[in-house]
Each structure stands twice: as structure tokens, then as C-alpha cells.
Design an enzyme around this catalytic site. Sequence first.
Site, short mmCIF file in Angstrom:
data_model
loop_
_atom_site.label_atom_id
_atom_site.label_comp_id
_atom_site.label_asym_id
_atom_site.label_seq_id
_atom_site.Cartn_x
_atom_site.Cartn_y
_atom_site.Cartn_z
CG ASP A 274 65.13 29.81 39.88
OD1 ASP A 274 65.06 30.81 39.15
OD2 ASP A 274 64.51 29.72 40.96
CG ASP B 27 62.33 33.61 38.46
OD1 ASP B 27 63.07 32.75 37.93
OD2 ASP B 27 62.39 33.87 39.68
CE1 TYR C 237 66.09 29.10 45.03
CE2 TYR C 237 66.20 30.93 43.50
CZ TYR C 237 65.65 29.73 43.88
OH TYR C 237 64.67 29.15 43.11
CD GLU D 83 58.22 30.01 41.00
OE1 GLU D 83 58.94 30.64 40.21
OE2 GLU D 83 58.00 30.41 42.16
#
Length: 505
Positions: A91, A94, A242, A482
Site C-alpha cells: 500500500d 512498507d 487501517y 510516505e
Amino acid sequence: MAPPSFSSSLPRILFLLFLISVAVTVRSSPAHRPRRVASHNYKDALTKSLIFFEGQRSGKLPPNQRITWRKNSGLSDGAAMKVDLVGGYYDAGDNIKFGFPMAFTTTMLSWSVLEFGGLMKGELGNAKEAIRWATDYLLKATAEPDVIYVQVGDATKDHACWERPEDMDTPRTVIKIDRNTPGTEVAAETAAALASASLVFRKSDRTYSKLLLKRAISVFEFADKYRGSYSNGLKKFVCPYYCSYSGYEDELLWGAAWLQKATRSPKYLNYIQANGLTLGAAETDNTFGWDNKHAGARVLLSKAFLVQKLQSLHDYKGHADSFICSLIPGAPFSQSEFTPGGLLFKMDDSNMQYVTSASFLLVTYAKYLTQARKVVNCGGSIVTPKRLRAIAKKQVDYLLGDNPLKMSYMVGYGPRYPLRIHHRGSSLPSIAAHPAKIECGSGFSIMHSEIPNPNVLIGAVVGGPDEHDHFPDVRSDYFQSEPATYINAPLVGALSYLAHSFGQL
């Protein structure tokens, strides 16, 4: 000598009138009007925004892979549960595969193609490949009835390492939802992803399209029948990464909206009419992203009324208007805040996702309004489709470099962009440069260093500046540095519109 008669001077007068008319015509013809000059190379930005998805791929990479410093990874994903879960996307920065944001990314890529694919020209194939990389994985994750594999990898243990996906040695724990541990949000979002993608492939691959739609129908039935938040049953795995904060009602409305669009079945129209208000159609929340889908559902359903003349969905024009009014600077009911430099600002953590998703909804709703010859009424203040497009363009232009720092927040676009993004694969030496394994903890020395990332993750859009337009370009600051797939996905549609409208595509 007698004066010349009127009849003898008539040819001269007619000739003069002809010359004047030619001059006026030349001056006013479209070819000679001042051409609108694009602020940016939107076509280049669109190309790069799609290349980014190749850098996020998990699984066995194809021969035409354009981000070549990435190699195969996660080739045994799913083995722990004796299922094939190879593929899909990481996503963000990571090495976890989270099904919830992956499904939303897929839905937004599909919506981008459905609204603006006709304008994408040479990039349409790349956009469809990006969608298919996700849907191939989502089909694997939903292959068993009433079961969805929603995560691969232990996020806590993964975050304790800073290693390339190719070196991954943290547990590839497989997390699923089922009848006993429901996850209505992620199931309904997965249904939306499969249904929207089925429309993308309807003409080019009918067999694949039918498979996607059939699966979407069964997945939505599971989502609706076995209700419960996955943040409850799977809290230790999915939170705080999430967690669903908005509940699952928004995903049920969103999923039903996509199935109504894909099937044209009265079943889903009746479902929306019967359940819309209960599922939050009229709520005043004005944030659209991976967690909250209400605004997207309102805009999508308004199309059925505005363009397809489905009178029963009349109220969704009002619901969509109230969301749009909340974004208009200075309008009555405006709820949005902007940085001094003009960027829409929702929250500290990955704010750019709300910028890209709002920009997409603005250009998309402007398209629907134009087709229906309608405007938005914000408490007596009339807002035209042209104004919506101008607001969206300003947001995209800020992202691409029209901001106080003169920095593009898309990696690889423009002369100045973030060099130290929070992304393991980009920050560590590639396999080609450093074939030996980089162990779990040894990568942190690079993560905390100030050296620029050696591998350019082309097209990656980072979280962006803070509310004061500041951006430190520090790798450890994942709020701002990120990138994520769900930041890029809605931007694909907005860039396609802008590139086309300035004659670049």
C-alpha cells in the site's frame, strides 16, 4: 467632370467589405485566439503517476516492468493458509498487503478510467494494467465463498524492520474475514473494486469482466448479510494501520452504487432507495478517502439522476451539492481549510490523499453537471462547473510545484521533488547494486540518515506539506514523506482530464 455614380463605386465598396470580413474572421477564428497555456506538463505527470504503481507491485514481476530496480517479492504469500495470495500491491512504504486500501485504490483507478479513459490515449493501456494487477489479486483473495483474505504480513513485525520487499523475512501472516469474523467495510469495498473494474474490461475482455462482476455480486451479498466492522474482530492486526473509523455503512452504499452501475439491476436501485438514508447518504461528513466513501457514493449516484435521468435518485444531486459546497473557498457552508499557499488541508497524516480525491470528485462532478446543464447552489451562491474545474486545477498545480516551496510532491516530476521518501525499497540499495541480503534491523541506519534515496520511485506522491506549507523532506516523517497507492489513484483521473483539456493528450 461628373462625380462617379454609386453603381460604379459599388464593386470597390463590396471589395472593402470583403477584406474587413476576412480580417474579422481571421482574428476571431479558434486557431488565432490566444491559446490557454497549461501550468504544467500534465501528460508527463499522468505517465509518471501510473509508473508508480509498478514500483508498488508484489509478486512475480512481468518482463515489461518499468521500475527496474524492483524485483520479485512475496512469492510464497498465502502459503501459511495453503492459498495463493501472490501479487497485488504494497500500500505504501512498507511490505504489507492491506486489502482495504488496495480495494479502494482499485475502485478509484477504475473510476478514473471510466470517466476519463477516453482522454488517456497512450496511457489507457497502462491504467488498465494497473487495475488488472490489483483485480487478479482480489479474485484470489475472494475465491472461497464467504471468505476474504484481507491482509498478508504482520504489520507490527514488518514495521520493526527496514528491509527491501525482496529480502522480506518477517512473518507473512494471512488475515481473513468470514461469517464468524465479519468485515463489512473491506468486503463492500472489495465488491466496489470488482464491480467498477468489470466496467473497465467490459469491451476489451468480456470473459474477465463477467468473472469480476459475478464475484462482485457474491462478495457484496456476504458484506451485507454478515455485518460487522473488521476493526473489531481483527483489531490487533489492522489497527492502528487501517482501522475503519467511519463505520461500514458508507462502504455498503458505495458498493451498492457500483453494483447498480455495473448491473443496471433494479435490485441495487431498490437497495439504495430503501437503505440510503440509514447508510448515511445525507450525512454532512466532507472527507473522501480510503476510510470514508460517503462523498464518493453521493457523486456517483448523482450521475444516475443527472445523466441517466433516474428520477428516484433525485436527492443525490442535493447530497452531492452539499459535499461540493463544503469544498468551495468562501462559499456558504464551506467547511474546508486551506494552507496559506492554497492547499486543501484535512489532516496531518497523508493529507495529499484528500487533495487528490477531492480534485477527482470536483472534475468528475463538473463533467456530470455540464452534461445535464446544471450548476451547484451553495446557499444562494451559484457555483458553475467551470469554477469546480478551476479549484481542482489549482490543487493539482500546487501538488506539482505551484506552492511556496516551489517543490513538486510527485517524485521524479519537475526540477525539485522529495529526495528522502519514507519507502523501504526506494531508500535501500537495489538488488543490482547490493546483491547481498540486508537484514531486518540494519536498514535503519539508512532510514535515519540524510542521504537521498538511491532508487527513484517515479510518480510517487507523498503525504505532502503541513498546514503551514512546510515540508522537511525527512525520511522518518511518514505523515509527510510516505507515498501511497490511494494518493495516486484518484490523481490519475484528474491528470487525464487536465492533460486533455490543455491539448497535451
